[in-house]
Design a protein around this motif. Structure first.
Motif, PDB file in Angstrom:
ATOM      1  N   PHE B  16       0.905  -1.265  -0.054  1.00 34.68           N
ATOM      2  CA  PHE B  16       0.119  -0.041  -0.115  1.00 34.68           C
ATOM      3  C   PHE B  16       0.769   1.165  -0.074  1.00 34.68           C
ATOM      4  O   PHE B  16       0.636   1.927  -0.836  1.00 34.68           O
ATOM      5  N   GLY B  18       4.052   1.786  -0.597  1.00 29.83           N
ATOM      6  CA  GLY B  18       4.732   1.910  -1.969  1.00 29.83           C
ATOM      7  C   GLY B  18       3.797   2.465  -3.228  1.00 29.83           C
ATOM      8  O   GLY B  18       4.574   3.140  -3.949  1.00 29.83           O
ATOM      9  N   ALA B  19       2.745   1.597  -3.317  1.00 29.69           N
ATOM     10  CA  ALA B  19       1.729   2.161  -4.479  1.00 29.69           C
ATOM     11  C   ALA B  19       1.627   3.813  -4.444  1.00 29.69           C
ATOM     12  O   ALA B  19       1.357   4.291  -5.416  1.00 29.69           O
ATOM     13  N   VAL B  20       1.095   4.305  -3.059  1.00 32.33           N
ATOM     14  CA  VAL B  20       0.793   5.457  -2.776  1.00 32.33           C
ATOM     15  C   VAL B  20       2.034   6.553  -3.172  1.00 32.33           C
ATOM     16  O   VAL B  20       1.957   7.328  -4.126  1.00 32.33           O
ATOM     17  N   LYS B  21       3.259   6.267  -2.697  1.00 37.43           N
ATOM     18  CA  LYS B  21       4.330   7.144  -3.238  1.00 37.43           C
ATOM     19  C   LYS B  21       4.715   7.116  -4.627  1.00 37.43           C
ATOM     20  O   LYS B  21       4.822   8.114  -5.147  1.00 37.43           O
ATOM     21  N   GLY B  22       4.447   5.947  -5.213  1.00 33.91           N
ATOM     22  CA  GLY B  22       4.906   5.905  -6.529  1.00 33.91           C
ATOM     23  C   GLY B  22       3.602   6.635  -7.306  1.00 33.91           C
ATOM     24  O   GLY B  22       4.206   7.460  -8.371  1.00 33.91           O
ATOM     25  N   ALA B  23       2.567   6.551  -6.982  1.00 37.02           N
ATOM     26  CA  ALA B  23       1.442   7.392  -7.694  1.00 37.02           C
ATOM     27  C   ALA B  23       1.679   8.890  -7.375  1.00 37.02           C
ATOM     28  O   ALA B  23       1.470   9.695  -8.527  1.00 37.02           O
ATOM     29  N   TYR B  25       4.689  10.108  -6.822  1.00 41.93           N
ATOM     30  CA  TYR B  25       5.929  10.703  -7.727  1.00 41.93           C
ATOM     31  C   TYR B  25       5.710  10.596  -9.249  1.00 41.93           C
ATOM     32  O   TYR B  25       6.053  11.555 -10.038  1.00 41.93           O
ATOM     33  N   SER B  26       4.648  10.089  -9.676  1.00 42.93           N
ATOM     34  CA  SER B  26       4.165   9.904 -10.898  1.00 42.93           C
ATOM     35  C   SER B  26       3.705  11.419 -11.449  1.00 42.93           C
ATOM     36  O   SER B  26       3.461  11.616 -12.607  1.00 42.93           O
ATOM     37  N   ALA B  31       8.189  16.029  -5.366  1.00 39.83           N
ATOM     38  CA  ALA B  31       7.512  15.948  -4.018  1.00 39.83           C
ATOM     39  C   ALA B  31       8.355  15.528  -3.239  1.00 39.83           C
ATOM     40  O   ALA B  31       9.336  14.610  -3.133  1.00 39.83           O
ATOM     41  N   LYS B  32       8.277  15.869  -1.864  1.00 35.60           N
ATOM     42  CA  LYS B  32       9.008  15.260  -0.785  1.00 35.60           C
ATOM     43  C   LYS B  32       7.865  14.622  -0.034  1.00 35.60           C
ATOM     44  O   LYS B  32       7.025  15.179   0.354  1.00 35.60           O
ATOM     45  N   ILE B  34       6.930  12.355   3.111  1.00 35.23           N
ATOM     46  CA  ILE B  34       7.539  12.067   4.665  1.00 35.23           C
ATOM     47  C   ILE B  34       6.444  10.861   5.064  1.00 35.23           C
ATOM     48  O   ILE B  34       5.152  11.315   5.371  1.00 35.23           O
ATOM     49  N   LEU B 125      -5.141   5.695  -2.453  1.00 31.07           N
ATOM     50  CA  LEU B 125      -4.582   5.672  -3.512  1.00 31.07           C
ATOM     51  C   LEU B 125      -5.463   6.314  -4.733  1.00 31.07           C
ATOM     52  O   LEU B 125      -5.020   7.204  -5.468  1.00 31.07           O
TER      53      LEU B 125
END
Lengths: 291, 291, 291
Positions: B16, B18-23, B25-26, B31-32, B34, B125
């Motif tokens: 979960f 990882g998926a949110v961070k990837g989205a 950054y996409s 973005a930072k 944290i 997400l």
């Protein structure tokens, strides 16, 4: 800017993760390093495959995914780098890539050979980081190793279908943070085999004849405030990753327990779906329509 | 540059986070992101409120705080976005914002409506990330949803005061990494009600008549080397977040235990403060001056 | 761009880590903040020293390492900032730096004095962050505090050698994510004392006469597929950090157990190496050649 993700069984206490990140930053000051997870059960390839499959796609194309699970080099366990779905993966060739590659063929796979002289008990730091930084700087896979066409397949990840196409026999491949039990049966396969027939899901001693698409669809209340009545109810759902999941509504492993503990379902246990056969003479079992 | 924080009950093993961070950054390469925490006890709103209140202020103004705890959309559980204290919050309207908003009124609250057609079991997400990226790019709250004036209040977060103002009856709202037991009684309220009177803190069978401002104030040693004699001593302290806390000096939940295990204090247990009444005739209890 | 690492015993649930990161970003929008770990056992200085020693070097020179373990200020526990091996460390003077400084002398050490008026129970947030940001902006150590020449030594970190140089008596200083048991005996010291002599490692009731350099060196199979036969075998290895480690091949603390649980080895237990004495009259013990 390079996006480099980490998926490992290192845990977050030891120095391993810090050392790997420091080494990447020493090569690539501007890298964005993202932890997918470091909590993989040690050496568990199925878990790794499930988590990686469900997270890599969110990242920008061209992202580099380092996988450090069961990665010590041996004759049986080569190191590979590959381009698949416009993402790079650097990982051991131990089957973990087969869950992703079951739907999308890799564009190119190479067996990493740049480390033939490195004797290392920590290859993620000593090898994978170098490869990732090389790719991030625009390096070609061909320079890293020799192209190969085959990779290891992880057999247990694929559910079985009986000959008459009335049954999918899957297994538990993952138990999540809430204790939800996730099978290897995908919504896609379910629909392809089921063709709209009514069905019964069997998981241990438990039966389900309905599959939800949201957890709180189980709540069918007119009056605000009755939501809590459904806490602890079991349900089947296609989860956000597209797999059949057995869940307990609003569960918590730490306190009331989750589906895994409450329903007695463990990693690798069988979860199956029985569809109504097309020529139905007698049908005493309970079957329901797909929602 | 956008600062986006994540506070969830996702745990750090599943895909979960990882998926949110990837989205994110996409959408926003710069973005930072944290992690405030992903270890909230599943569905625990009080914990979420406590952690968020004590961390959001450190971040630069304009930061965007995504909260993914009990966030599945329902008629009872709307999604909201708000501006409060020059910080943005994107969260379910389940009461968690009331601990922060008890001191500072939100500048603007909207009920998110951009997702009316999204059926999702993973709204953080599918919805919150979109909203966060929209705000980060300078988008207005008004575009995201319709303005509302009210939000859900979390009642259990507020301690009670008796009519004669001699007693504050609070509860344990959080147990920290050291096993320290944190009540909902703030230093501010303690001083306002106490007005400098002597007092007695009651937590289960334990009493305290002094409140420290640093843990090692309990060490009153002339000779270097005697510090260890105080390991395991219980004490009351106003913690760095400004709440009354019952602690064990240099405790460790994993080994010797912490206040929670050693003193038998659990989440929601009562912790109260009794102040000396203003007209004191008989006073047999032990009371002490505020330090 | 400043690289700032965090090594603490805060855990990842509480608000502490989030608050610290927010405070750094509020001062330094471009900082790269890297978690080395927040899972140090509360107040455990030896663990901290081991993890820090094995991770700091990976980072770019000039990186700033904040250490928040047992960091409350007292007369016995000063706060220091130092430059060592071209890295900055901000930490309590409680001995943790001595494991790193045993091999490399600090270039400069100062006792932090900028906080003489700060009464804080959360010095990492209130003091260390300020110091780190000041250094990151190019500030000089001399401005932060007064130079000192001595720092606390952690005695237990050094193994003992007997007078006849036939025995190294070490201790368990760390147990890692796989349950591997790590001693304070370094490969360097082993080679210096051993001078190529055969040896016997004694750990509790277990003996080892061979030290591997990779975990899977224990697998000596001709046929692919036999690797699993070695799962659960115990072995001694010089780990990637250069320390003598007792491991179980492909162990997992959570399921089958690791060396710590299976061999009954705990933090601080004795692990010793006995070398064949140079004048050998009788030698009944089993000794082996160094690989």
């Amino acid at each position: 800017m390079a996006f480099i993700t980490l998926t490992t069984d290192f845990g977050t206490k030891d120095h391993f993760v810090g050392a790997v990140k420091g080494a990447i930053y020493s090569e690539l000051k501007d890298a964005k390093i993202i932890d997918i997870t470091h909590q993989i059960s040690p050496f568990n390839i199925t878990e790794t495959a499930y988590i990686l499959k469900n997270s890599y796609k969110s990242f920008p194309e061209g992202s580099i995914h380092i996988v450090g699970v069961d990665s010590e080099l041996s004759n049986e366990n080569k190191h590979i780098a590959l381009l698949l779905d416009n993402h790079y993966f650097i990982c051991p060739d131990n089957g973990l890539i087969s869950m992703i590659a079951s739907e999308i063929n890799p564009t190119k796979i190479v067996e990493i050979t740049i480390h033939n002289r490195v004797e290392s008990s920590f290859p993620v730091l000593d090898v994978f980081v170098q490869v990732a930084c090389f790719i991030a700087k625009g390096g070609s896979l061909s320079v890293i190793g020799k192209e190969i066409k085959e990779f290891q397949k992880l057999i247990e990840i694929q559910p079985k279908v009986n000959q008459t196409q009335t049954k999918i026999i899957g297994n538990v491949i993952y138990i999540d943070n809430y204790g939800n039990v996730i099978s290897n049966i995908s919504k896609k396969q379910f629909q392809k085999i089921g063709k709209g027939r009514s069905f019964k899901i069997v998981a241990h001693r438990h039966f389900f004849t309905k599959i939800y698409s949201k957890y709180n669809e189980i709540v069918n209340c007119q009056n605000i405030g009755e939501q809590n009545l459904y806490d602890g109810e079991k349900l089947a759902i296609f989860n956000s990753a597209g797999f059949l999941e057995i869940a307990i509504y609003r569960s918590s492993l730490g306190t009331v327990g989750g589906a895994s503990s409450l329903l007695g379902l463990k990693y690798r246990d069988v979860i199956s779906v029985e569809f109504k056969s097309l020529e139905t003479k007698k049908e005493t079992d309970v079957f329901s329509a797909i929602p």
